[in-house]
Scaffold this active site. Structure first.
Site, PDB file in Angstrom:
ATOM      1  N   ASN A 141       0.866  -1.173   0.000  1.00  0.00           N
ATOM      2  CA  ASN A 141       0.000   0.000   0.000  1.00  0.00           C
ATOM      3  C   ASN A 141       0.906   1.226   0.000  1.00  0.00           C
ATOM      4  OD1 ASN A 141      -1.783   2.064   0.515  1.00  0.00           O
ATOM      5  ND2 ASN A 141      -2.351   1.368   2.565  1.00  0.00           N
ATOM      6  N   TRP A 142       1.032   1.820  -1.167  1.00  0.00           N
ATOM      7  CA  TRP A 142       1.965   2.952  -1.297  1.00  0.00           C
ATOM      8  C   TRP A 142       1.420   4.233  -0.667  1.00  0.00           C
ATOM      9  CZ3 TRP A 142       3.761   2.358  -7.160  1.00  0.00           C
ATOM     10  CH2 TRP A 142       4.480   1.162  -7.293  1.00  0.00           C
ATOM     11  N   LYS A 143       0.155   4.232  -0.308  1.00  0.00           N
ATOM     12  CA  LYS A 143      -0.502   5.426   0.242  1.00  0.00           C
ATOM     13  C   LYS A 143      -0.251   6.631  -0.683  1.00  0.00           C
ATOM     14  CE  LYS A 143      -0.236   3.276   4.716  1.00  0.00           C
ATOM     15  NZ  LYS A 143      -0.089   3.369   6.162  1.00  0.00           N
TER      16      LYS A 143
ATOM     17  N   GLU B  29      -6.830   4.609   7.853  1.00  0.00           N
ATOM     18  CA  GLU B  29      -6.644   6.042   7.580  1.00  0.00           C
ATOM     19  C   GLU B  29      -7.906   6.626   6.949  1.00  0.00           C
ATOM     20  OE1 GLU B  29      -2.933   5.669   5.443  1.00  0.00           O
ATOM     21  OE2 GLU B  29      -2.014   5.009   7.309  1.00  0.00           O
TER      22      GLU B  29
ATOM     23  N   GLY C  57       2.868  -1.158   4.282  1.00  0.00           N
ATOM     24  CA  GLY C  57       2.901   0.278   3.993  1.00  0.00           C
ATOM     25  C   GLY C  57       4.330   0.727   3.728  1.00  0.00           C
ATOM     26  N   GLY C  58       4.950   1.287   4.739  1.00  0.00           N
ATOM     27  CA  GLY C  58       6.282   1.893   4.608  1.00  0.00           C
ATOM     28  C   GLY C  58       7.291   1.033   3.860  1.00  0.00           C
TER      29      GLY C  58
ATOM     30  N   GLU D  82      -5.311  -5.121  10.566  1.00  0.00           N
ATOM     31  CA  GLU D  82      -4.294  -4.098  10.794  1.00  0.00           C
ATOM     32  C   GLU D  82      -4.576  -3.358  12.095  1.00  0.00           C
ATOM     33  OE1 GLU D  82      -2.301  -2.867   6.833  1.00  0.00           O
ATOM     34  OE2 GLU D  82      -4.061  -1.619   7.115  1.00  0.00           O
TER      35      GLU D  82
ATOM     36  N   SER E 115       3.555  -2.293  10.288  1.00  0.00           N
ATOM     37  CA  SER E 115       5.004  -2.335  10.503  1.00  0.00           C
ATOM     38  C   SER E 115       5.642  -3.696  10.176  1.00  0.00           C
ATOM     39  CB  SER E 115       5.357  -1.910  11.938  1.00  0.00           C
ATOM     40  OG  SER E 115       4.940  -0.575  12.163  1.00  0.00           O
TER      41      SER E 115
ATOM     42  N   GLY F  87       2.545   2.180  10.722  1.00  0.00           N
ATOM     43  CA  GLY F  87       3.487   3.287  10.575  1.00  0.00           C
ATOM     44  C   GLY F  87       4.189   3.692  11.857  1.00  0.00           C
TER      45      GLY F  87
ATOM     46  N   HIS G 183      -9.411   1.060   4.845  1.00  0.00           N
ATOM     47  CA  HIS G 183      -8.136   1.258   5.538  1.00  0.00           C
ATOM     48  C   HIS G 183      -8.378   2.190   6.727  1.00  0.00           C
ATOM     49  CE1 HIS G 183      -4.089   2.561   6.484  1.00  0.00           C
ATOM     50  NE2 HIS G 183      -3.685   1.444   5.896  1.00  0.00           N
TER      51      HIS G 183
END
Ligand code: PGA
Length: 251
Positions: free
Chosen positions: A10-12, A98, A234-235, A168, A213, A174, A96
């Protein structure tokens, strides 16, 4: 257990034409080590078409990070399932944390998005998970159960069989704070058993990813658990080497 392992990035809201081209070149170069894993990348909407072109002919699938519940018309700024399909998406992330927190997406809206995605031919990746406060209050299962039940109530349990669930924990996203393999496995087992209460066949089939993470260094331990069928990253999905380390761990 015959469920296939999946690693989805997930590149956001990250990347540029230049950085995406080099990230994909790096991932493509290492894909041989991930031949038993379903690898998905979810770029920002505006790069989906480009990513589809750059991954054509590879084993990398493309997903979106969101979609509209509407099909077409006067909905400024929105993107329909048909448009995602038209541009090479196979998957779409819905719910998600967010989007739930920052854009106030309710359980109902997320369930609707899940249904619209499926109806349009996309495979939804349904994100569910508790906040730190909820975990500390001991209501993790209640929260995750409620988020899951919203989809089951609206779409029926069978709708989960060909979808993907991503557990999640919000406190692990993150933050560098991963759920321990045991903490993750416990919630994954809870999710599967809740589905099994209604339909054992669906419970056996549904892929449940862990997200929060995940790194190359903790992926093996996480993915070794019976009910963890891969990860939503993610990251670490923004760096080809880090992402490939996770794909290799999954393999
Ligand atoms: P993270 O994000 O890997 O950076 O924690 C996971 C996610 O939000 O899907």
């Amino acid at each position: 257990m015959s469920r296939r392992i999946m690693v989805a990035g997930n590149w956001k809201m990250n990347g540029s034409n230049e950085s995406i081209a080099s990230l994909l070149a790096g991932i493509k170069a290492g894909m041989d080590a991930a031949d038993k894993t379903t690898v998905v990348v979810c770029p920002p909407m505006i790069y989906i078409h480009k990513v589809q072109e750059l991954t054509a002919g590879t084993a990398i699938s493309v997903g979106a990070q969101n979609l509209s519940v509407e099909t077409s018309g006067a909905f400024t700024g929105e993107m329909s399932s048909a448009m995602l399909m038209d541009n090479g998406c196979t998957y779409v992330i819905v719910g998600h944390s967010e989007r739930r927190a920052l854009y106030h997406e309710s359980d109902m809206l997320v369930a609707q998005k899940y249904g619209v995605a499926r109806a349009g031919g996309l495979i939804p990746i349904l994100c569910i998970g508790e906040t730190l406060e909820e975990r500390e209050a001991g209501i993790t299962e209640q929260v995750v159960g409620r988020q899951l039940d919203a989809v089951i109530a609206m779409e029926g349990v069978k709708a989960l069989a060909d979808g993907v669930i991503a557990y999640e924990p919000v406190w692990a996203i993150g933050t560098g704070k991963t759920a321990s393999p045991q903490q993750a496995q416990d919630v994954h087992a809870f999710i599967r058993s809740r589905i099994a209460e209604i339909d054992a066949g669906v419970a056996e089939k549904v892929q449940i990813l862990y997200g929060g993470s995940v790194k190359g260094s903790n992926a093996v331990e996480l993915f070794a658990n019976e009910d963890i069928d891969g990860g939503l990253i993610g990251g670490a999905s923004l760096d080809a080497e880090d992402f490939l380390a996770i794909c290799t761990a999954a393999n």
